[in-house]
Design an enzyme around this catalytic site. Structure first.
Site, mmCIF file in Angstrom:
data_model
loop_
_atom_site.group_PDB
_atom_site.id
_atom_site.type_symbol
_atom_site.label_atom_id
_atom_site.label_comp_id
_atom_site.label_asym_id
_atom_site.label_seq_id
_atom_site.Cartn_x
_atom_site.Cartn_y
_atom_site.Cartn_z
ATOM 1 N N ARG A 1 16.130 -7.357 -72.015
ATOM 2 C CA ARG A 1 15.843 -6.508 -73.175
ATOM 3 C C ARG A 1 17.103 -5.815 -73.695
ATOM 4 N NH1 ARG A 1 14.920 -1.203 -72.602
ATOM 5 N NH2 ARG A 1 13.164 -1.219 -74.030
ATOM 6 N N ASP B 1 16.885 4.605 -74.463
ATOM 7 C CA ASP B 1 15.945 4.563 -73.348
ATOM 8 C C ASP B 1 16.238 5.654 -72.335
ATOM 9 O OD1 ASP B 1 14.476 2.422 -74.190
ATOM 10 O OD2 ASP B 1 15.654 0.940 -73.105
#
Length: 269
Positions: A173, A188
């Protein structure tokens, strides 16, 4: 990037590799994901990949031969692919320099996997994961084959497949073009050293619970400041240990003082 997984249960990876973000990444040509049954590389007529440990004891130990044979086979095909790619790009002075594969043993004794490690592995060209299903590995696999040993936590699972899936998802990802929003991975939790700030979406009010006014203001600088402060608040409340591992600005320190006072008073934010 190329990712190979050595396992005696390759069917476990079919759904994982073919759906969601990983499936889309493959369809875009960003990553190649393949699970290989290392039982195919056993050098005995019964295709045994484990045996009893020397010195006695319970359980079975993964034999070195099938693992070494499988890795060497994968590396040989990888080298040929890299050679063909290099030949086609030989006139390009900026052609990518092929990196040797990282060979990763999924093991409870390994280094604890973190976002920082995911970011490191995302820079590689080729990752090979080894998943065992027995009491342990022949030590020669550790000493003379693998480059990394990784664990996803201080507990034991029946095999390395689920941990390998976890690491692969976390790494893929991060590759450019995988996520629709390029800033998603950058913000994140753990990537910034802090837990991620709270998120809200429509409706602005749901069952009497309202979205914070700041997020509706349209003032980007103020929204960014609110998010930074709330990331600090969430980290301070849930993972205060992380604050000792990052460099805080003077503004961060002031916000933390405010957060402590607000939490002591029990005020809304």
């Amino acid at each position: 990037m190329r990712v190979d997984v050595l396992t005696i249960f390759p069917e476990m990876f079919e759904g994982v590799f073919g759906t969601s973000i990983l499936g889309k990444a493959q369809n875009k040509g960003i990553v190649t994901l393949k699970a290989t049954n290392f039982r195919d590389y056993a050098d005995n007529k019964h295709s045994m990949v484990d045996d009893t440990p020397y010195g006695g004891g319970g359980g079975m130990v993964l034999k070195p031969e099938p693992i070494f044979n499988a890795v060497e086979s994968i590396l040989s095909t990888s080298d040929m692919d890299a050679s063909e790619s290099h030949s086609s790009e030989i006139k390009d002075e900026a052609a990518h320099v092929h990196q040797p594969a990282r060979i990763i043993l999924m093991c409870p004794q390994g280094e604890t996997f973190t976002q920082k490690k995911a970011e490191e592995l995302a820079q590689e060209d080729h990752l090979i994961f080894i998943c065992g299903h027995y009491e342990g590995y022949d030590e020669r696999i550790r000493e003379h084959l693998v480059t990394d040993e990784l664990s996803i936590g201080d507990y034991v699972l029946t095999g390395g497949e689920i941990p390998a899936m976890t690491v692969i998802d976390s790494v893929v990802r991060l590759l450019p073009g995988v996520l629709g929003n390029a800033t998603s991975a950058m913000t994140d939790s753990f990537s910034t050293g802090l837990l991620e700030y709270p998120h809200y979406t429509r409706p602005a009010e749901f069952r009497g619970h309202k979205v914070p006014d700041m997020l509706l203001s349209g003032h980007h600088a103020n929204v960014a400041a609110w998010r930074r402060k709330e990331a600090l608040r969430r980290t301070w409340k849930r993972r205060p240990d992380m604050l000792d591992q990052i460099e805080l600005t003077s503004k961060d320190m002031r916000w933390l003082d405010e957060i402590r006072r607000e939490e002591d008073r029990g005020t809304d934010h």
